[in-house]
Design an enzyme around this catalytic site. Structure first.
Site, PDB file in Angstrom:
ATOM      1  N   HIS A  20       0.842  -1.193   0.000  1.00 30.03           N
ATOM      2  CA  HIS A  20       0.000   0.000   0.000  1.00 30.03           C
ATOM      3  C   HIS A  20       0.882   1.249   0.000  1.00 30.03           C
ATOM      4  CE1 HIS A  20       0.957   0.320   4.231  1.00 30.03           C
ATOM      5  NE2 HIS A  20       0.356  -0.836   4.514  1.00 30.03           N
ATOM      6  N   HIS A  23       4.207   1.370   2.012  1.00 31.01           N
ATOM      7  CA  HIS A  23       5.373   0.732   1.385  1.00 31.01           C
ATOM      8  C   HIS A  23       5.890   1.577   0.223  1.00 31.01           C
ATOM      9  CE1 HIS A  23       2.807  -2.694   2.929  1.00 31.01           C
ATOM     10  NE2 HIS A  23       3.890  -2.803   3.658  1.00 31.01           N
ATOM     11  N   CYS A 129       4.087 -14.238  18.571  1.00 34.26           N
ATOM     12  CA  CYS A 129       3.088 -13.543  17.748  1.00 34.26           C
ATOM     13  C   CYS A 129       3.464 -13.726  16.287  1.00 34.26           C
ATOM     14  CB  CYS A 129       3.008 -12.056  18.087  1.00 34.26           C
ATOM     15  SG  CYS A 129       1.972 -11.173  16.898  1.00 34.26           S
ATOM     16  N   CYS A 132       3.985 -10.391  14.335  1.00 31.01           N
ATOM     17  CA  CYS A 132       5.309  -9.769  14.531  1.00 31.01           C
ATOM     18  C   CYS A 132       6.423 -10.682  14.044  1.00 31.01           C
ATOM     19  CB  CYS A 132       5.578  -9.495  16.007  1.00 31.01           C
ATOM     20  SG  CYS A 132       4.513  -8.295  16.781  1.00 31.01           S
ATOM     21  N   CYS A 146      -1.522  -9.101  21.441  1.00 26.25           N
ATOM     22  CA  CYS A 146      -0.388  -8.350  20.906  1.00 26.25           C
ATOM     23  C   CYS A 146      -0.823  -6.913  20.640  1.00 26.25           C
ATOM     24  CB  CYS A 146       0.106  -8.987  19.611  1.00 26.25           C
ATOM     25  SG  CYS A 146       1.205  -7.894  18.690  1.00 26.25           S
ATOM     26  N   HIS A 149      -0.938  -6.286  16.746  1.00 27.07           N
ATOM     27  CA  HIS A 149      -1.821  -7.045  15.871  1.00 27.07           C
ATOM     28  C   HIS A 149      -3.182  -7.384  16.463  1.00 27.07           C
ATOM     29  CE1 HIS A 149       2.210  -7.549  14.169  1.00 27.07           C
ATOM     30  NE2 HIS A 149       1.566  -7.451  13.032  1.00 27.07           N
ATOM     31  N   LYS A 304      -4.237   4.141  11.236  1.00 25.21           N
ATOM     32  CA  LYS A 304      -3.286   3.252  10.589  1.00 25.21           C
ATOM     33  C   LYS A 304      -4.022   2.485   9.494  1.00 25.21           C
ATOM     34  CE  LYS A 304      -0.030  -0.321  11.397  1.00 25.21           C
ATOM     35  NZ  LYS A 304       0.378  -1.523  11.936  1.00 25.21           N
ATOM     36  N   LYS A 307      -6.700  -3.484   6.590  1.00 26.08           N
ATOM     37  CA  LYS A 307      -7.796  -4.068   5.828  1.00 26.08           C
ATOM     38  C   LYS A 307      -9.090  -4.037   6.620  1.00 26.08           C
ATOM     39  CE  LYS A 307      -5.471  -7.195   2.662  1.00 26.08           C
ATOM     40  NZ  LYS A 307      -4.838  -8.502   2.691  1.00 26.08           N
TER      41      LYS A 307
END
Ligand code: MSP
Length: 517
Positions: A20, A23, A129, A132, A146, A149, A304, A307
Site C-alpha cells: 500500500h 510501502h 506472535c 510480529c 499483541c 496485531h 493506521k 484491511k
C-alpha cells in the site's frame, strides 16, 4: 569531504502483503535519496527486496492452496511491478528465498555468530506472535493480546538455538550514546536507550534465532543442523550484506559497499534494526551500518491503514488520477520523513493544483511560450546580464539576480538538506525558486517589455530559462521524468565562453500537469 560510494537500503517487504502507500512511501523516500547521491557522483548501490520466509507466509500460502514458493513468486512479481512503476532506481532486488544470492550470506553469518561463541541450544517456552514474527512476553500484551496485531499470541514450547544478544548490550549502549551508530531522528535513539536501560529482562535476554523445521518447513536450514531453520528476522536482516556479495566466492562488491551508508526503515521495526542487527554484526565482526533513517507511518483518515478498518489507500488510484511524478512529489515535499502523516484525496488534489498544475507547470508553460513566441526559442546569454529580482526596468537595481541567488543561496541550502535526508526541505528550495521566477515575471512583465525593449526582454527570459534549468537539476532525484521533460524542452548547451548558455527551447505539447477540478 567527498564521498566515494553510497549504499542505501529499504526494509525488505513481506511477500504476503499487498503493498500500500506506506510501502510505496518507503520506496520513494529511499529512491530520492539514492538518486540524489548518484547524481552528485557517488558510486551508489540501492537495494530493496522481499522477505519471503516464516510462519506468516506459509500460512497465507496454505490458505490460498499454493506452495510457499509459488505463492511468493506471484506476490514478488507484483512487488517488482510496483517498484518499476514508481520509477525506483534500485540496483538489485534481493529475495530471501533465493538460494544463490541470499542463502550463502545468511548461512555464513550464522557460522560467524557460532564461531564467536554466541549461539547455544535451549528449550524455549513462551509466547509467539505470528504477526510480529517474534517471541513476546506477557508484559508486552494489552488485554492478553499483541499490541500491534490485536491477536492472542501462541503458546510455544520447542528446542531453539539462541543468540547471546545480552552480551552486546553494553556495546550497543555505547554505540547509541556516542552517536557512532547514528539513528535519525534522535528521538529513536532515546527510545532504544530506554529499552536497554529499563526493560532489561525482556529485550536484553537472549533471543531465539531458529525454529524446528517440522513446525515451519519454509526457511533457510541452520548450517550443520537441517532439523532447524533460521528464525525469519535473522534470515531477513542478513539480506543487507548477502545482497552485495557477503558469502559469495567473490566478496569484492561486499568489501566495496559495506558498511551501508543508510538503511531506511519504518518505525515499527526499529528494535530489530537498532538492537538485534548491530548485535549480530558485532558478533560476526562486521562493521555496522553508518546510519538508520526511521520514517513515520502513513495513516489514512487519521488511522493506521488496515484491511479491517477498510482505509487502505493503494498507490494505484493516485497514479491513475495524477501520475507517478505527482505521487513522488507528494511523498517528498508534502510530508516530513521522520513524522507520521495522513493522506487524504482532498489534500492531494489541493497541493497538486497549487504547486504542480499552477506553480511549476504554469511557470514552465509561460516561460517556454514566451521564449518561442518572441525569439523562436533561441536565446544566448550569461549570468552577469540577468537583471536583479525586484529591480524594475528604468529604476536602480533592488535585489540580487537569479543566477547569483541560485549559486550562493539556494543550491548550498538544497544540498545541505538533501545530504541530511531532509528531502521535504530540499524540495521546498525548488519551490522557493519557482516563487522567485514568478516574482521575476511580475517584476519585468516580459510580455509587455517585448514591445519596447527586445534586448532587455531577452535577458529576462534568459534568466527565467536559467532558473528552469536549475529547477530541472534539483528536481531530478525527486521527479526524474518531469526533470527530464523540462530539460529536453529547454535544449540548453554550454557554449564557448565561460558561463554562457544557449537555449533552443520549445513549448510543451501539453501542460506538464493538467489542473484537476
Ligand atoms: N519484512 C519486514 C522487514 C524486514 S527488514 C530486514 C517488514 N516488512 S513489511 O512489509 O511489513 O514492512 C516493510 C516496510 O514498510 C517497513 O519499513 C515498514 O515500517 C514499512 N511500512 C509498513 N506500513 C507502513 C505505513 N503505513 N507507513 C509507512 N511505512 C510503513 O516489516
Amino acid at each position: 569531504m567527498e564521498e566515494k560510494k553510497f549504499y542505501v537500503t529499504t526494509a525488505i517487504f513481506y511477500a504476503n502483503a499487498q503493498l500500500h502507500l506506506g510501502h510505496a512511501y518507503e520506496l520513494i523516500l529511499a529512491d530520492v535519496i539514492a538518486r540524489y547521491h548518484r547524481g552528485v557522483g557517488s558510486k551508489t548501490f540501492f537495494l530493496t527486496g522481499s522477505d519471503e520466509h516464516g510462519d506468516k507466509i506459509i500460512r497465507t500460502a496454505q490458505k490460498e492452496g499454493m506452495s510457499p514458493q509459488a505463492f511468493v513468486n506471484v506476490n514478488v512479481g507484483k512487488m517488482k511491478e510496483l517498484v518499476t512503476t514508481l520509477g525506483v532506481s534500485n540496483d538489485f532486488f534481493i529475495r530471501t528465498s533465493d538460494q544463490k544470492a541470499h542463502w550463502p550470506g545468511a548461512q555464513k553469518m550464522w557460522r560467524a555468530l557460532e564461531a564467536a561463541g554466541d549461539i547455544y541450544k535451549a528449550t524455549y517456552q513462551g509466547l509467539y506472535c505470528v504477526g510480529c514474527e517474534a517471541f513476546i512476553t506477557e508484559k508486552e500484551l494489552v488485554d492478553g493480546k499483541c499490541q500491534h496485531h490485536g491477536t492472542v499470541p501462541e503458546q510455544i514450547k520447542e528446542e531453539n538455538y539462541f543468540f547471546k544478544l545480552s552480551k552486546y548490550v553494553p556495546e550497543l549502549r555505547r554505540l547509541l550514546e556516542s552517536g557512532e551508530f547514528k539513528i535519525t531522528p534522535q528521538s529513536k535513539v532515546n527510545e532504544m536507550l530506554a529499552l536497554l536501560n529499563t526493560e532489561g529482562e525482556n529485550i536484553l535476554s537472549d533471543v531465539s534465532i531458529s525454529r524446528p523445521e517440522r513446525e515451519i518447513p519454509w526457511g533457510i536450514p541452520v548450517p550443520g543442523d537441517p532439523g532447524q531453520l533460521m528464525y525469519v528476522w535473522c534470515d531477513a536482516l542478513s539480506n543487507y550484506i548477502s545482497a552485495v556479495g557477503y558469502g559469495q566466492a567473490d566478496e569484492a562488491s561486499f568489501n566495496l559497499f559495506w558498511p551501508a551508508d543508510l538503511q531506511v526503515i519504518g518505525k515499527d521495526i526499529v528494535r530489530f534494526h537498532a538492537l538485534l542487527w548491530p548485535a549480530m554484526l558485532l558478533s560476526a565482526k562486521i562493521a555496522l551500518p553508518k546510519e538508520l533513517l526511521v520514517h513515520g507511518f502513513v495513516t489514512s483518515g487519521g488511522k493506521k491503514m488496515s484491511k479491517s478498518v477498510g482505509n487502505v489507500l493503494g498507490p494505484d488510484e493516485f497514479i491513475a488520477d495524477y501520475g507517478v511524478p505527482a505521487l513522488r512529489y507528494y511523498c517528498t515535499r508534502e510530508v516530513s520523513p521522520t513524522e507520521d502523516w495522513d493522506l487524504t484525496r482532498e489534500k492531494f488534489k489541493e497541493v497538486y493544483n497549487a504547486n504542480l498544475a499552477n506553480g511549476l507547470g504554469n511557470l514552465v508553460s509561460r516561460t517556454l511560450k514566451m521564449a518561442t513566441q518572441y525569439f523562436d526559442g533561441k536565446i544566448t546569454g550569461d549570468a552577469a546580464s540577468v537583471p536583479p529580482v525586484g529591480g524594475v526596468q528604468g529604476e536602480s537595481a533592488a535585489g540580487l539576480n537569479i543566477p547569483y541567488l541560485v549559486i550562493n543561496d539556494l543550491l548550498p541550502r538544497y544540498h545541505t538538506h538533501m545530504r541530511a535526508h531532509e528531502i521535504n526541505k530540499g524540495a521546498d528550495i525548488i519551490w522557493e525558486l519557482v516563487g522567485k521566477l514568478d516574482q521575476f515575471i511580475t517584476d519585468y512583465e516580459p510580455f509587455k517589455l517585448v514591445k519596447t525593449d527586445k534586448a532587455a526582454t531577452e535577458k529576462v527570459l534568459w534568466g527565467l530559462l536559467y532558473g528552469l534549468r536549475e529547477i530541472s537539476a534539483m528536481l531530478a532525484p525527486i521527479m526524474p521524468d518531469t526533470a527530464k521533460t523540462i530539460s529536453e524542452l529547454l535544449g540548453a548547451t554550454e557554449s564557448g565562453n565561460v558561463g554562457e548558455i544557449t537555449f533552443v527551447a520549445k513549448p510543451p505539447v501539453a501542460p506538464l500537469f493538467m489542473r484537476k477540478e
